[in-house]
Structures are given as structure tokens and as C-alpha cells.
Motif scaffolding. Structure first.
Motif, PDB file in Angstrom:
ATOM      1  N   ALA A 247      43.495  37.311  49.113  1.00 27.63           N
ATOM      2  CA  ALA A 247      42.971  35.989  49.423  1.00 27.63           C
ATOM      3  C   ALA A 247      42.249  35.486  48.177  1.00 27.63           C
ATOM      4  CB  ALA A 247      42.019  36.040  50.604  1.00 27.63           C
ATOM      5  N   ILE A 248      42.411  34.217  47.897  1.00 24.02           N
ATOM      6  CA  ILE A 248      41.731  33.582  46.772  1.00 24.02           C
ATOM      7  C   ILE A 248      40.753  32.561  47.340  1.00 24.02           C
ATOM      8  CG2 ILE A 248      42.013  32.097  44.753  1.00 24.02           C
ATOM      9  CD1 ILE A 248      44.941  33.357  44.653  1.00 24.02           C
TER      10      ILE A 248
ATOM     11  N   ILE B  84      39.912  40.170  47.920  1.00 26.38           N
ATOM     12  CA  ILE B  84      39.504  38.789  47.683  1.00 26.38           C
ATOM     13  C   ILE B  84      39.217  38.585  46.205  1.00 26.38           C
ATOM     14  CG2 ILE B  84      37.740  37.028  48.113  1.00 26.38           C
ATOM     15  CD1 ILE B  84      37.333  38.218  50.884  1.00 26.38           C
ATOM     16  N   ILE B  85      39.847  37.568  45.623  1.00 32.61           N
ATOM     17  CA  ILE B  85      39.522  37.129  44.272  1.00 32.61           C
ATOM     18  C   ILE B  85      38.748  35.832  44.398  1.00 32.61           C
ATOM     19  CG2 ILE B  85      40.410  36.383  42.037  1.00 32.61           C
ATOM     20  CD1 ILE B  85      42.923  38.050  42.602  1.00 32.61           C
TER      21      ILE B  85
ATOM     22  N   ALA C 122      36.233  40.707  43.913  1.00 35.17           N
ATOM     23  CA  ALA C 122      35.885  40.571  42.497  1.00 35.17           C
ATOM     24  C   ALA C 122      35.835  39.098  42.147  1.00 35.17           C
ATOM     25  CB  ALA C 122      36.893  41.299  41.607  1.00 35.17           C
ATOM     26  N   SER C 123      35.099  38.796  41.090  1.00 35.61           N
ATOM     27  CA  SER C 123      34.902  37.412  40.655  1.00 35.61           C
ATOM     28  C   SER C 123      35.579  37.164  39.321  1.00 35.61           C
ATOM     29  CB  SER C 123      33.398  37.116  40.541  1.00 35.61           C
ATOM     30  OG  SER C 123      33.165  35.907  39.823  1.00 35.61           O
ATOM     31  N   LEU C 124      36.278  36.035  39.236  1.00 33.73           N
ATOM     32  CA  LEU C 124      36.767  35.519  37.965  1.00 33.73           C
ATOM     33  C   LEU C 124      35.932  34.279  37.678  1.00 33.73           C
ATOM     34  CD1 LEU C 124      38.837  35.569  35.618  1.00 33.73           C
ATOM     35  CD2 LEU C 124      40.301  34.106  37.037  1.00 33.73           C
ATOM     36  N   ALA C 125      34.966  34.419  36.767  1.00 36.33           N
ATOM     37  CA  ALA C 125      34.023  33.337  36.491  1.00 36.33           C
ATOM     38  C   ALA C 125      34.460  32.566  35.254  1.00 36.33           C
ATOM     39  CB  ALA C 125      32.624  33.909  36.302  1.00 36.33           C
TER      40      ALA C 125
END
Length: 246
Positions: free
Chosen positions: A6-7, A82-83, A203-206
Motif C-alpha cells: 500500500a502506498i 506500507i510505503i 517505511a518512509s520515502l521523504a
């Protein structure tokens, strides 16, 4: 066993270009309504879900996002990884607008948010281990995908999560810097902790969209942030496609 991703799209990512939508589901939750319908379909050849954290159109401020409903509904819909996409300000030296950060730690400065599923009619008090708030394997995949495209990225860092919706003062950013924060945003918590409570990889893609207060001359311009988001979300899409197609 197939992983179901899931994004969660943040500011600037209220829809996922290239997602072939098969279904848009509004899931009723014990915690109220989600920010938006959960879109399910194919992206980069893989089944994926997408949820716009701030709604579509973008209308829900960070402190009013129903984080519990969003995370609960994604798990209910079948997600196990989850991203999270986060637009952030940069504190650390060398992190510039348009760069990525894949944080490995977080400090929560928020208040008053519904931050746990474990609070009502409990048979026993429940605690989770949150020593390492982000999923290590998912972080590695994000880092590898960013590197494969040659995008500038800080492969670790501390995300300072503030209450919002206002931006921070110079003094507050100085405090966050003393605390060890590398980036600052408003949506990293309680989202990460809620995912951990439900056993979901997270995890986070900031994406850096501005220097934090006091880190550049002049005031922070919303026009500059919007321009950074416009250019950065194309790169976000490329990173996501790489992760999902791997």
C-alpha cells in the motif's frame, strides 16, 4: 507468499499516475472515515493499493488526518507493507530541495492525536517495541531504488514530526537540530506506530521540498514548495515503480 503493498500519498501525491485502477473502496472502520477511498489496481506490474493521506483533493491538515482509520482500513483491505510518501523540510547539512531521505528513526513532537489502537476495553495493557520504527528490509529496497535512478539521497536520518499545520519557528528548528533531527515533517506520527501495532511493514520515502526555518535566507515560500513538489513527484513515481517491479 505474495507481498501486498500500500502506498500512502502525502502532500503533492493525491493520486498515483500510472495506477490502473480496478477498484475504489470506502471501508468503514471502528475509528471513523478514512481520508479517501482506497484505490486498488496494477502499478508497475504489481497489485498495489493507494490512499491519499490528505484526501483527494488535498483538504485534510496533518493534525486532523484520521491516522487510525487509514492504517486499520489498509490492513483490512489486505496490505502487509506500507510505503509512506512524506514531503519534508531539510535540517541536516547537504540535504537540498529535491533530495530524498529514507529515515531510520523518528522523534514525535505532536500532541493530541489519536496515536494507538490499544486504549479502550483492553484485557491487558499492550506495549509495542518501537526501538527501530521503520521496516529494515523495506528501507533497503527504497534506498536501492533511489540509487538505481541516481537520485541524491540520505540513506538514514531522524524524522522530527511536528504538529502543524503551521511551519516551525527558527528556534524550534534549532531545538530539533540539537535533538538530532535531519528532516522535519508533520505526518510521520502516529502513522508509523499504528502500522507497527498492526504488524505491518512500514517505511518512509521523504522528499525534501524546502530548507527548514532558518536554514536558508528569507522566508519559506509556498510557491517554492509547490514547485519542488511538482518536480519531485515524478521522481517519487520512478522510485515506487522500481521497488514494486523488483
Amino acid at each position: 507468499m505474495t507481498t501486498t503493498y500500500a502506498i500512502i500519498g502525502g502532500t503533492g501525491l493525491t493520486r498515483l499516475d500510472g495506477l490502473v485502477i480496478r477498484n475504489a473502496e470506502v471501508i468503514e472502520t471502528p475509528y471513523g472515515p478514512t481520508s479517501s477511498a482506497i484505490l486498488s489496481g496494477k502499478y508497475a506490474g504489481r497489485q498495489v493499493m493507494f490512499l491519499a493521506r490528505h484526501g483527494h483533493p488535498h483538504r485534510i491538515p496533518p493534525h486532523q488526518v484520521n491516522y487510525r482509520a487509514n492504517i486499520w482500513a489498509l490492513r483490512q483491505a489486505g496490505a502487509d507493507q506500507i510505503i509512506a510518501i512524506n514531503a519534508v523540510g531539510s535540517i541536516a547539512t547537504g540535504l537540498e530541495t529535491g533530495h530524498f531521505c529514507v529515515p531510520d528513526q523518528i522523534i514525535d513532537y505532536t500532541w493530541g492525536r489519536k496515536h494507538t489502537f490499544f486504549e479502550d476495553e483492553l484485557e491487558q495493557v499492550t506495549h509495542i517495541d518501537f526501538s527501530h520504527p521503520y521496516d529494515a528490509n523495506l528501507r533497503k529496497r527504497l534506498i536501492a531504488a533511489v540509487a538505481a535512478h541516481g537520485f541524491a539521497c540520505k540513506n538514514h536520518g531522524v524524522y522530527g514530526c511536528t504538529q502543524g499545520p503551521r511551519l516551525e519557528t527558527v528556534a524550534e528548528i534549532r531545538r530539533l537540530e540539537r535533538d538530532g533531527c535531519d528532516i522535519v515533517g508533520m505526518t510521520g506520527m502516529p502513522e508509523a506506530a499504528l502500522a507497527r501495532e498492526l504488524g505491518l511493514g512500514y517505511a518512509s520515502l521523504a522528499l525534501v521540498v524546502n530548507p527548514a526555518a532558518g536554514k536558508a535566507a528569507g522566508l519559506i515560500s509556498m510557491h517554492q514548495i509547490e514547485r519542488a513538489l511538482s518536480g519531485g513527484m515524478e521522481k517519487v513515481g520512478k522510485v515506487l515503480a522500481r521497488v514494486l517491479s523488483a
